[in-house]
Write an enzyme that holds these catalytic residues in place. Structure first.
Site, mmCIF file in Angstrom:
data_model
loop_
_atom_site.group_PDB
_atom_site.id
_atom_site.type_symbol
_atom_site.label_atom_id
_atom_site.label_comp_id
_atom_site.label_asym_id
_atom_site.label_seq_id
_atom_site.Cartn_x
_atom_site.Cartn_y
_atom_site.Cartn_z
ATOM 1 N N ASP A 19 -5.239 -0.672 1.942
ATOM 2 C CA ASP A 19 -3.779 -0.700 1.854
ATOM 3 C C ASP A 19 -3.160 0.013 3.052
ATOM 4 O OD1 ASP A 19 -1.423 -1.264 -0.038
ATOM 5 O OD2 ASP A 19 -1.147 0.851 0.436
ATOM 6 N N GLU A 88 -4.398 -4.757 4.819
ATOM 7 C CA GLU A 88 -2.970 -5.020 4.626
ATOM 8 C C GLU A 88 -2.188 -4.307 5.720
ATOM 9 O OE1 GLU A 88 0.476 -4.126 1.323
ATOM 10 O OE2 GLU A 88 -0.532 -2.572 2.483
#
Length: 372
Positions: A19, A88
């Site tokens: 993330d 991401e």
């Protein structure tokens, strides 16, 4: 972090999604970042500062590469299938695709979320797709993301177009990424109260502004069936409230009903991806057709062709808001002995085409195969 990775590899996971990967490093002296130009942001909003000292540090790529090496070494030592790294990153196209070079199998491609919308033309979509393909190295696989936990759901961003939008990443070359609920057409729950709000980004904004900052509307529980809490939980309440449409929109109905459903179409597309040589190996060719009528000026069709010797698979997407368009298939794809509609907006079971002409309706999508 390396110990954490090895721990979960021993548990049998297939890979990791990293993330907010551009923020893994920050400048050593921890200096303050300058104020951004976003005058509406408060000092608790991410956009309040221009993040020039805490984002896109070159060391990020080296760290991701070191984690990829751990995964590869583990797979080789244990004679297991390849383990996957997904990254991401909301950053520039160049910074995002650079992760291909440093071990990310799937640097998430958010361009179909951030760079186009319901008002975008077929030409806009064609440009976005071609640009990403041009930046994908020959050793990597392209990927396509239509929805995620940060943005409004696909069916909400593209009203009346969830079917054709679901077809798009499934026909493009590479990896189709599905955010849970897209396979049944779940929509945002826009009326979540301040008391039920959980998203820290919304909580930080305060009661007066939380709705404009909240990502909770697109994070509500999956709608499995029409029982309590949509079958997601037997508790008295869920972490976020279930969308009130769950009795009409749920997996059970779409799976077992006799009518066409987005879920059945989704399954058919997966099967097609598993069996079609054109979708596994075919080149990508795209074109935009424009039509001018009394009702629509510069109405467009987006044509996506995947082709290998002996087989073509085509996706035809209408970007017309109001009219039905007559289309000669010989003008858009290679026709062979056997031509089938694989899926369209109305039918999820393939059927044979005996004519070269089709009619495509407003916002419709249709997948056609033709083989020797």
């Amino acid at each position: 972090m390396e110990d954490v990775i090895r721990f979960w590899l021993r548990k049998g996971v297939d890979g990791f999604r990293i993330d907010a990967v551009p923020h893994l490093f920050e400048i050593e002296d921890l200096r303050d970042e300058p104020r951004s130009s976003d005058s509406s942001a408060t000092d608790r909003d991410y956009t309040y500062l221009n993040h020039i000292y805490t984002k896109d540090d070159p060391r990020t790529y080296e760290l991701v590469q070191s984690w990829r090496n751990i995964l590869d070494n583990y797979s080789n030592a244990n004679n297991e299938d390849e383990k996957v790294i997904m990254t991401e990153a909301y950053t520039s196209l160049e910074n995002t695709t650079k992760f291909y070079e440093y071990g990310s199998h799937i640097p998430f491609n958010f361009k179909l979320i951030t760079d186009v919308n319901h008002n975008s033309s077929a030409t806009d979509f064609k440009r976005i797709i071609e640009t990403w393909m041009a930046h994908t190295p020959s050793t990597g696989s392209a990927n396509w993301v239509l929805g995620n936990h940060d943005r409004s759901r696909t069916a909400s961003r593209y009203p009346n177009r969830a079917v054709q939008m679901t077809m798009l990443p499934m026909i493009l070359p590479g990896i189709a990424v599905t955010y849970y609920g897209e396979e049944i057409g779940m929509v945002d729950k826009s009326d979540i109260s301040w008391e039920d709000t959980q998203d820290p980004q919304a909580c930080n904004a305060g009661k007066d502004k939380y709705q404009s900052r909240s990502r909770d509307p697109n994070r509500t529980p999956f709608q499995w069936d029409y029982t309590k809490n949509a079958g997601f939980s037997n508790g008295n309440q869920t972490w976020l409230p279930v969308h009130e449409n769950y009795k009409e929109l749920n997996l059970l109905d779409q799976k077992n009903g006799t009518q066409q459903s987005l879920y059945k179409m989704y399954r058919s597309l997966i099967q097609l991806r598993n069996t079609s040589r054109a979708l596994k190996q075919g080149d990508l060719k795209m074109k935009v057709l424009k039509f001018n009528t009394d009702y629509c000026y510069n109405c467009e069709l987006l044509i996506i062709n995947r082709e290998v010797p002996g087989e073509t698979v085509s996706l035809i997407m209408s970007f017309s808001p109001a009219i039905q368009i007559r289309l000669d298939l010989k003008d858009v794809m290679t026709l062979r002995n056997n031509t089938y509609v694989e899926v369209d907006t109305y039918y999820t079971k393939r059927y044979k085409l005996y004519f070269d002409t089709i009619y495509i309706n407003s916002w419709e999508g249709i997948v056609i195969s033709s083989s020797d």
